[in-house]
Design an enzyme around this catalytic site. Structure first.
Site, PDB file in Angstrom:
ATOM      1  N   ASP A   7      34.436  44.855  35.535  1.00  0.00           N
ATOM      2  CA  ASP A   7      35.080  43.832  36.355  1.00  0.00           C
ATOM      3  C   ASP A   7      34.103  43.485  37.482  1.00  0.00           C
ATOM      4  O   ASP A   7      33.768  44.338  38.308  1.00  0.00           O
ATOM      5  CB  ASP A   7      36.410  44.349  36.904  1.00  0.00           C
ATOM      6  CG  ASP A   7      37.214  43.248  37.600  1.00  0.00           C
ATOM      7  OD1 ASP A   7      36.584  42.328  38.153  1.00  0.00           O
ATOM      8  OD2 ASP A   7      38.457  43.326  37.594  1.00  0.00           O
TER       9      ASP A   7
ATOM     10  N   TYR B  33      37.072  32.498  42.344  1.00  0.00           N
ATOM     11  CA  TYR B  33      37.482  32.016  43.681  1.00  0.00           C
ATOM     12  C   TYR B  33      36.984  32.878  44.826  1.00  0.00           C
ATOM     13  O   TYR B  33      37.252  32.575  45.980  1.00  0.00           O
ATOM     14  CB  TYR B  33      39.014  31.895  43.766  1.00  0.00           C
ATOM     15  CG  TYR B  33      39.780  33.119  43.322  1.00  0.00           C
ATOM     16  CD1 TYR B  33      39.896  34.227  44.139  1.00  0.00           C
ATOM     17  CD2 TYR B  33      40.396  33.161  42.072  1.00  0.00           C
ATOM     18  CE1 TYR B  33      40.586  35.355  43.721  1.00  0.00           C
ATOM     19  CE2 TYR B  33      41.084  34.276  41.633  1.00  0.00           C
ATOM     20  CZ  TYR B  33      41.178  35.369  42.463  1.00  0.00           C
ATOM     21  OH  TYR B  33      41.859  36.484  42.045  1.00  0.00           O
ATOM     22  N   LYS B  34      36.270  33.965  44.527  1.00  0.00           N
ATOM     23  CA  LYS B  34      35.775  34.831  45.603  1.00  0.00           C
ATOM     24  C   LYS B  34      34.387  34.344  46.026  1.00  0.00           C
ATOM     25  O   LYS B  34      34.274  33.264  46.600  1.00  0.00           O
ATOM     26  CB  LYS B  34      35.801  36.284  45.144  1.00  0.00           C
ATOM     27  CG  LYS B  34      37.254  36.781  44.974  1.00  0.00           C
ATOM     28  CD  LYS B  34      37.398  38.152  44.372  1.00  0.00           C
ATOM     29  CE  LYS B  34      38.885  38.541  44.336  1.00  0.00           C
ATOM     30  NZ  LYS B  34      39.141  39.699  43.484  1.00  0.00           N
TER      31      LYS B  34
ATOM     32  N   ARG C 256      39.282  44.801  55.795  1.00  0.00           N
ATOM     33  CA  ARG C 256      38.043  44.442  55.087  1.00  0.00           C
ATOM     34  C   ARG C 256      37.381  43.250  55.763  1.00  0.00           C
ATOM     35  O   ARG C 256      38.046  42.273  56.113  1.00  0.00           O
ATOM     36  CB  ARG C 256      38.352  44.012  53.651  1.00  0.00           C
ATOM     37  CG  ARG C 256      38.860  45.083  52.748  1.00  0.00           C
ATOM     38  CD  ARG C 256      38.859  44.601  51.290  1.00  0.00           C
ATOM     39  NE  ARG C 256      39.515  43.296  51.108  1.00  0.00           N
ATOM     40  CZ  ARG C 256      39.631  42.707  49.936  1.00  0.00           C
ATOM     41  NH1 ARG C 256      39.133  43.251  48.838  1.00  0.00           N
ATOM     42  NH2 ARG C 256      40.237  41.522  49.832  1.00  0.00           N
TER      43      ARG C 256
ATOM     44  N   PHE D  89      41.392  48.121  41.127  1.00  0.00           N
ATOM     45  CA  PHE D  89      42.266  47.031  41.558  1.00  0.00           C
ATOM     46  C   PHE D  89      43.532  47.068  40.701  1.00  0.00           C
ATOM     47  O   PHE D  89      43.448  47.200  39.478  1.00  0.00           O
ATOM     48  CB  PHE D  89      41.529  45.693  41.393  1.00  0.00           C
ATOM     49  CG  PHE D  89      42.235  44.542  42.013  1.00  0.00           C
ATOM     50  CD1 PHE D  89      42.052  44.233  43.353  1.00  0.00           C
ATOM     51  CD2 PHE D  89      43.109  43.756  41.267  1.00  0.00           C
ATOM     52  CE1 PHE D  89      42.707  43.160  43.937  1.00  0.00           C
ATOM     53  CE2 PHE D  89      43.780  42.684  41.847  1.00  0.00           C
ATOM     54  CZ  PHE D  89      43.578  42.388  43.186  1.00  0.00           C
TER      55      PHE D  89
END
Ligand code: PLP
Length: 411
Positions: free
Chosen positions: A197, A222-223, A370, A126
């Site tokens: 991560d 927040y995911k 995705r 990322f």
């Protein structure tokens, strides 16, 4: 699958997680496949935030730092996240953003490996992970080097120069899952530390940080944890690393913040990885999401996620053959996180056109679509509904509009 609809209805009818859907505020008709980017809103969050604002802030004012547990929220919520991730109490804090926590974990690891010049990662990690490495390299005046290699070359590149390896366990585009225990073992064998991560792992796959002998980890709130937009992230440091030197030496990480001493002295435990005043309202929302996730059985979550992914991949096969979708996620559920991703030359336009049929998915440059699979609020039947709607968009070419070609600032 001869009659996918009745099979899927039967799976939903016997799904032990089915009841969780009612705990989320989701508009009827919407297919939300972006919970891997921003989790849905738990119904309990609005009331909890209203209470935090009007009672704790409005009435309690500054006394709420003690009275409402504000000052201990980062450690308290960290302990809850620890239960999700196989860490012990006092090994995780909820704080800052994932990017900032990457900086904190990398510099802490560097402090434990003086003289080793390399931070290693994969080039396709990322972007913020790699950018943070590059910032440390620039700040160090070149003493520390940010090195990135191809995903499959990581283990071969490990040597005595590597101070710390930074890897994402579930890749943000492909969803490929890394073997945390094995890679940690290989890195530690050359004396390196690993920062994992877990942004696409926490709340999505079973993680056992201490079982894998992990050193450090970070991840998003927040995911899959449904903590709300911009929710605080988390940082894990194994107890044996609590002597690491925090470079972001803010007063909340001080051993005695309210003694207002002139010199910094790091707190003895995980609190040394805090920096400034915690974002209390964001933590309040995060705690609701974490509590909800803790009330689910992670083994069931993972099983449903893999099964939904397998079903989606099967149902998409005709569209792959006829409409140019190319699966880039592993077909094997064990090797795949909680998402299924396809490359498609018109990926951006298709994601825009899907919004018109009430499907929210996301696009990652240059050509990846995705679909995030969130077992707490998606149903098996949603997989067939999704593929139906994608099929309609492809057959009618509704994606082929000039307005869908203009790239927005946020995808
Ligand atoms: C989502 C994500 C981030 C986000 O970092 P922020 O600081 O919260 O913006 C970082 N790393 C990975 C692997 C991610 O998937």
């Amino acid at each position: 699958m001869t009659d996918p609809c009745s099979t899927l209805a039967a799976l939903d009818a016997s799904d032990p997680l089915a009841g969780f859907r009612d705990s989320f505020a989701l508009r009827p008709g919407l297919l939300y496949l972006d919970g891997n980017s921003l989790g849905a809103l738990p119904r309990a969050t609005a009331a909890r935030l209203a209470q935090a604002v009007s009672q704790e802030w409005g009435e309690g004012l500054i006394t709420s730092w003690l009275g409402a547990g504000w000052s201990t929220a980062p450690a308290r919520i960290g302990d809850k996240i620890a239960r999700l991730l196989g860490a012990g109490p006092g090994e995780i804090v909820a704080a800052d953003s994932t990017s900032v926590n990457i900086f904190k974990a990398l510099t802490a690891a560097l402090s434990l490996r003086p003289g080793r010049p390399v931070i290693l990662s994969e080039a396709t990690n990322f972007p913020t992970d790699v950018y943070m490495m590059q910032g440390i390299e620039a700040f160090s005046g070149g003493r520390i080097r940010a090195v990135t290699v191809a995903p499959d070359d990581i283990v071969d590149r490990l040597d005595q120069d590597v101070a710390v390896l930074l890897l994402t366990q579930v890749h943000y585009k492909s969803g490929r899952v890394r073997d945390m225990a094995e890679i940690t073992r290989r890195a530690q064998a050359v004396g390196a530390l690993v920062v994992w991560d877990l942004s696409h792992s926490s709340g999505a796959v079973e993680v056992d940080l201490n079982g894998a002998n992990a050193d450090f980890a970070v991840g998003c709130g927040y995911k899959f944890l449904n903590g709300g937009p911009g929710a605080p992230a988390f940082l894990f440091a194994a107890r044996r690393h609590h002597g690491a030197t925090p470079v972001l030496s803010g007063w909340f990480g001080h051993a005695r913040p309210f003694a207002f001493e002139e010199d910094y002295a790091a707190a003895p435990g995980i609190e040394r990885f805090l920096c400034g005043t915690p974002p209390v309202l964001g933590l309040a929302a995060l705690e609701v999401g974490v509590d909800l996730m803790l009330s689910a059985d992670m083994a069931q979550v993972r099983r449903k996620s893999m099964q939904m992914g397998d079903i989606l991949i099967q149902l998409m096969k005709p569209l792959c053959a006829d409409h140019g979708f190319c699966l880039i996620s592993p077909e094997d559920g064990q090797a795949r996180g909680s998402q299924v991703a396809y490359a498609h030359p018109q990926g951006y336009e298709i994601v825009q056109a899907l919004k018109a049929v009430d499907v929210i998915a996301d696009f990652r440059a240059p050509d990846i679509i995705r679909f995030g699979l969130t077992p707490l609020y998606l149903r098996y039947a949603d997989m067939a509904d999704l593929v139906d709607r994608i099929g309609t968009v492809c057959r009618t070419r509704s994606w082929d509009k000039p307005e869908y070609r203009e790239r927005a600032a946020v995808t």
